[in-house]
Write an enzyme that holds these catalytic residues in place. Structure first.
Site, PDB file in Angstrom:
ATOM      1  CB  CYS A   1     101.276  78.678  84.870  1.00  0.00           C
ATOM      2  SG  CYS A   1     100.675  77.460  85.992  1.00  0.00           S
TER       3      CYS A   1
ATOM      4  CE  LYS B   1     102.572  68.071  88.454  1.00  0.00           C
ATOM      5  NZ  LYS B   1     101.189  67.777  88.839  1.00  0.00           N
TER       6      LYS B   1
ATOM      7  N   GLY C   1     103.727  60.088  86.386  1.00  0.00           N
ATOM      8  CA  GLY C   1     103.413  60.027  84.975  1.00  0.00           C
ATOM      9  C   GLY C   1     103.058  58.593  84.634  1.00  0.00           C
TER      10      GLY C   1
ATOM     11  N   GLY D   1      98.117  59.898  89.276  1.00  0.00           N
ATOM     12  CA  GLY D   1      97.178  60.878  88.719  1.00  0.00           C
ATOM     13  C   GLY D   1      96.022  60.232  87.999  1.00  0.00           C
TER      14      GLY D   1
HETATM   15  C1  FMN Z   1      92.321  66.255  84.926  1.00  0.00           C
HETATM   16  C2  FMN Z   1      93.690  66.652  85.336  1.00  0.00           C
HETATM   17  C3  FMN Z   1      93.883  67.850  86.041  1.00  0.00           C
HETATM   18  C4  FMN Z   1      95.168  68.243  86.443  1.00  0.00           C
HETATM   19  N1  FMN Z   1      95.327  69.406  87.156  1.00  0.00           N
HETATM   20  C5  FMN Z   1      96.564  69.752  87.618  1.00  0.00           C
HETATM   21  C6  FMN Z   1      96.744  70.917  88.426  1.00  0.00           C
HETATM   22  O1  FMN Z   1      95.795  71.636  88.787  1.00  0.00           O
HETATM   23  N2  FMN Z   1      98.014  71.231  88.812  1.00  0.00           N
HETATM   24  C7  FMN Z   1      99.090  70.455  88.466  1.00  0.00           C
HETATM   25  O2  FMN Z   1     100.225  70.772  88.854  1.00  0.00           O
HETATM   26  N3  FMN Z   1      98.938  69.323  87.726  1.00  0.00           N
HETATM   27  C8  FMN Z   1      97.697  68.972  87.290  1.00  0.00           C
HETATM   28  N4  FMN Z   1      97.552  67.819  86.543  1.00  0.00           N
HETATM   29  C9  FMN Z   1      98.729  66.993  86.202  1.00  0.00           C
HETATM   30  C10 FMN Z   1      98.869  65.761  87.120  1.00  0.00           C
HETATM   31  O3  FMN Z   1      99.023  66.135  88.465  1.00  0.00           O
HETATM   32  C11 FMN Z   1     100.055  64.900  86.676  1.00  0.00           C
HETATM   33  O4  FMN Z   1     101.236  65.676  86.705  1.00  0.00           O
HETATM   34  C12 FMN Z   1      99.903  64.327  85.269  1.00  0.00           C
HETATM   35  O5  FMN Z   1      98.559  63.974  85.003  1.00  0.00           O
HETATM   36  C13 FMN Z   1     100.813  63.113  85.007  1.00  0.00           C
HETATM   37  O6  FMN Z   1     100.512  62.051  85.884  1.00  0.00           O
HETATM   38  P1  FMN Z   1      99.517  60.823  85.486  1.00  0.00           P
HETATM   39  O7  FMN Z   1      99.986  60.316  84.148  1.00  0.00           O
HETATM   40  O8  FMN Z   1      99.646  59.844  86.605  1.00  0.00           O
HETATM   41  O9  FMN Z   1      98.155  61.417  85.388  1.00  0.00           O
HETATM   42  C14 FMN Z   1      96.270  67.423  86.120  1.00  0.00           C
HETATM   43  C15 FMN Z   1      96.070  66.220  85.418  1.00  0.00           C
HETATM   44  C16 FMN Z   1      94.809  65.829  85.027  1.00  0.00           C
HETATM   45  C17 FMN Z   1      94.627  64.525  84.294  1.00  0.00           C
END
Ligand code: FMN
Length: 321
Positions: A144, A180, A258, A280
Site C-alpha cells: 500500500c 503479506k 498466486g 484467490g
Molecule cells: C479482486 C481481488 C481483490 C483483492 N483484494 C486484496 C486485499 O484486500 N488485500 C490483500 O492483501 N490482497 C488482495 N488481493 C490479492 C490476493 O489476496 C492474492 O494475493 C492475489 O490475487 C494472488 O493470488 P491468486 O493468483 O490466487 O489470485 C486481491 C485480489 C483480487 C483478485
C-alpha cells in the site's frame, strides 16, 4: 526394499494428516481462501463448507470505511485477471460490530487482513481488534502507498517494512502477525528478513503484480483505475520462485499464493517451502475451489506415499541439491 517401506503407514487417503502449524497457529489443513477474493467469508457460507478449509482471510480492513475505485473494477487477461477494487471495505468498527459476531460462529480459522496509508492506521485497526474474540491472526498488507512518504509502497523498502511491522507487532500482543509481501521488489529475501526481524510470525508470499490492460478500440484502460493488480495462473511461476527465495532467506513459516487452481499447484508451493497456501482468483471461476482442493489433497498425498504435510515441505531443495 528399504525396510521403512515394509511398514505400512496408512491404508487410505483418510490416514493422511493434513494439519499444519503456522507458528503457534494450528490449521486443520493447508488450504485457506485469500484476502479480497472471499469477501468477509460470510458471503460464502451458503456455498462453501467453511469448516472444510484450513481457514480464510477477510478482505482488507482499514481504519475508516472505504468506497473503493470506480467501475469497472476487474477485467480478464490471458490466464489471469486484473483488479482495481481500491480496497473497498466497511472499516474496522463496522467489521467488529456487524461481521465478527457472525464469524465467531464459524468453526475455522479467520485471519483478518489489515492495511493503511500510514503506520498509525495499521496500528489503529489492530488495536480495535485486539479487544475482540474469534480471530486467528492478523495479515498485514504492505503493498500500500505510504502517504507520509510520498506514496512509496511500505513493502518496497526494508526500512519502511521494519517500521510498519514493528509498530503492528507492538500493537498485536494477542495474536500471530502474518506479513503479506509485495512481489514487485528487487530482492524479496531482504524484505522478508526485515519483516521477520521486526516481529512477523509468518510471511504471505505474495500479492498481485501491478499491470494494465487497454481497450484497443477506445484506447482507454479496461479498468476504472488506469492500472490494477494481475492475479491468476499467469503469475504462478513468478510467485513460486519468490516463495522459494523467501524460504531460503528466512526460517519463518510461509503462506504461498498466486495462481493456485489445482492440487498440483498446491504441492508445488509446499515443495518449494510453503507451510500452507491461499486460493484467490480461482474462487471467482469456482467459489468452491478452496473446498475442492482441501478435499482432493489427501488422495494426492496418499498416491505419492506421503502421510503428512512435513513430508513434502522443502522437497524441492532436497531433490535439487
Ligand atoms: C479482486 C481481488 C481483490 C483483492 N483484494 C486484496 C486485499 O484486500 N488485500 C490483500 O492483501 N490482497 C488482495 N488481493 C490479492 C490476493 O489476496 C492474492 O494475493 C492475489 O490475487 C494472488 O493470488 P491468486 O493468483 O490466487 O489470485 C486481491 C485480489 C483480487 C483478485
Amino acid at each position: 526394499m528399504n525396510p521403512a517401506d515394509a511398514v505400512p503407514r496408512g491404508h487410505s487417503p483418510a490416514d493422511v494428516d493434513l494439519s499444519v502449524s503456522v507458528g503457534t497457529l494450528r490449521l486443520r489443513n493447508p488450504i485457506l481462501a485469500a484476502s479480497g477474493t472471499f469477501g468477509y467469508g460470510l458471503e460464502f457460507a451458503d456455498l462453501v463448507n467453511l469448516k472444510a478449509l484450513g481457514g480464510f482471510v477477510t478482505k482488507g480492513l482499514s481504519r475508516e470505511p472505504m468506497e473503493g475505485a470506480p467501475a469497472p473494477r476487474v477485467c480478464e487477461t490471458p490466464s489471469g485477471m486484473l483488479n482495481a477494487i481500491g480496497l473497498q471495505n466497511v472499516g474496522v468498527k463496522a467489521f467488529a460490530a456487524e461481521k465478527l459476531p457472525l464469524l465467531r460462529k464459524i468453526d475455522t480459522a479467520v485471519v483478518v487482513n489489515v492495511f493503511g496509508s500510514a503506520i498509525e492506521d495499521y496500528v489503529e485497526v489492530i488495536r480495535t481488534l485486539e479487544g475482540e474474540e474469534g480471530l486467528a491472526a492478523y495479515e498485514l498488507n504492505i503493498s500500500c502507498p505510504n502517504v507520509k512518504k510520498g506514496g512509496m509502497q511500505f513493502g518496497n523498502d526494508p526500512g519502511l517494512v521494519s517500521e510498519v511491522v514493528g509498530a503492528a507487532r507492538r500493537a498485536a500482543s494477542k495474536r500471530p502477525l502474518w506479513v503479506k509481501l509485495s512481489p514487485l521488489v528487487t530482492d524479496i529475501g531482504l524484505i522478508a528478513k526485515a519483516a521477520v526481524e521486526a516481529g512477523a510470525d509468518a510471511l504471505t508470499v505474495a500479492n498481485t503484480y501491478p499491470a494494465m490492460a487497454i481497450d484497443s478500440c477506445t484506447g482507454k484502460s479496461k479498468l476504472g483505475n488506469k492500472t490494477g493488480g494481475l492475479s491468476g495462473p499467469a503469475i504462478k511461476p513468478i510467485t513460486l520462485r519468490l516463495v522459494w527465495e523467501t524460504s531460503r532467506a528466512v526460517n519463518a513459516p510461509i503462506i504461498g499464493l498466486g495462481g493456485i487452481e489445482s492440487v498440483a499447484d498446491v504441492l508445488d508451493y509446499l515443495s518449494v517451502g510453503a507451510t500452507c497456501v491461499q486460493v484467490g482468483t480461482a474462487s471467482f471461476t469456482d467459489p468452491r475451489a478452496s473446498e475442492r482442493l482441501a478435499r482432493e489433497l489427501p488422495k494426492a498425498f496418499f498416491e505419492a506415499k506421503m502421510f503428512n504435510v512435513n513430508e513434502i515441505r522443502g522437497k524441492f531443495d532436497s531433490e535439487n541439491g
